[in-house]
Design an enzyme around this catalytic site. Sequence first.
Site, PDB file in Angstrom:
ATOM      1  N   THR A 264       5.975   8.384   6.901  1.00 10.90           N
ATOM      2  CA  THR A 264       4.968   9.053   6.103  1.00 10.90           C
ATOM      3  C   THR A 264       4.994  10.546   6.313  1.00 10.90           C
ATOM      4  O   THR A 264       5.083  11.038   7.428  1.00 10.90           O
ATOM      5  CB  THR A 264       3.540   8.577   6.395  1.00 10.90           C
ATOM      6  OG1 THR A 264       3.452   7.211   6.106  1.00 10.90           O
ATOM      7  CG2 THR A 264       2.525   9.307   5.544  1.00 10.90           C
TER       8      THR A 264
ATOM      9  N   LYS B 207      -0.038   6.136  -0.072  1.00 13.78           N
ATOM     10  CA  LYS B 207      -0.801   6.447   1.135  1.00 13.78           C
ATOM     11  C   LYS B 207      -1.882   7.488   0.890  1.00 13.78           C
ATOM     12  O   LYS B 207      -2.425   8.057   1.825  1.00 13.78           O
ATOM     13  CB  LYS B 207       0.155   6.930   2.212  1.00 13.78           C
ATOM     14  CG  LYS B 207       1.242   5.903   2.514  1.00 13.78           C
ATOM     15  CD  LYS B 207       2.391   6.509   3.239  1.00 13.78           C
ATOM     16  CE  LYS B 207       3.549   5.535   3.280  1.00 13.78           C
ATOM     17  NZ  LYS B 207       4.751   6.162   3.776  1.00 13.78           N
TER      18      LYS B 207
ATOM     19  N   GLY C 297      -5.417  11.141   2.521  1.00 18.75           N
ATOM     20  CA  GLY C 297      -4.117  10.549   2.790  1.00 18.75           C
ATOM     21  C   GLY C 297      -4.008  10.221   4.262  1.00 18.75           C
ATOM     22  O   GLY C 297      -4.694  10.827   5.091  1.00 18.75           O
TER      23      GLY C 297
ATOM     24  N   SER D 113       5.535  12.068  10.109  1.00 21.14           N
ATOM     25  CA  SER D 113       6.840  12.317  10.709  1.00 21.14           C
ATOM     26  C   SER D 113       7.565  13.497  10.077  1.00 21.14           C
ATOM     27  O   SER D 113       8.293  14.214  10.749  1.00 21.14           O
ATOM     28  CB  SER D 113       7.702  11.057  10.628  1.00 21.14           C
ATOM     29  OG  SER D 113       7.811  10.635   9.288  1.00 21.14           O
TER      30      SER D 113
END
Length: 178
Positions: free
Chosen positions: A7, A39, A51, A130
């Site tokens: 994500t 998301k 989010g 990430s």
Amino acid sequence: MPKIRGTTILAVHRGGKAALAGDGQVTLGSAIMKRTSTKIRRMKGGNVVAGFAGSTADALTLFDKFESKLEEFRGNLRRSVVELAKDWRTDKMLRKLEALMIVADLEGSYIVSGSGDVIEPEDGIAAIGSGGSYALAAARMLMRHTELDARTVAEESLKAAAEICIYTNDHISIEELG
């Protein structure tokens, strides 16, 4: 069980508009489990977007909790995120949740964590996940050196992150306010 990773979520404010973008990849260990996950979501009658990065079940729990805080504090975003962070840090069940959230309205955005962090970015750009650092760097450069609108900055920044981060893909969802 391998750690679920993935994500990149990015919020950008520019020209009286706000855009929240997220990629669609869900990774389990070294395998891509899903490419088209969403998301991000609208809340409070479409006036707030949120989010998440982290565990999906945990994030959905936090979305519900945050939405109830928005109702309780009549759409006051700052007060709602502070109260969510307090509950998240102190509640026996909530403090075990593994996720980060970005929430935004037309006035600003906040990063919220389970350790009680509520961070309001100074430059109108917030990123988690990430690939968050990559998307943040790209967004800052686009904001400094172009006149692109918030939505385009968010989209192009996530595309840049997807080219670098193995846990981020180019299936991008965007919600825009304003």
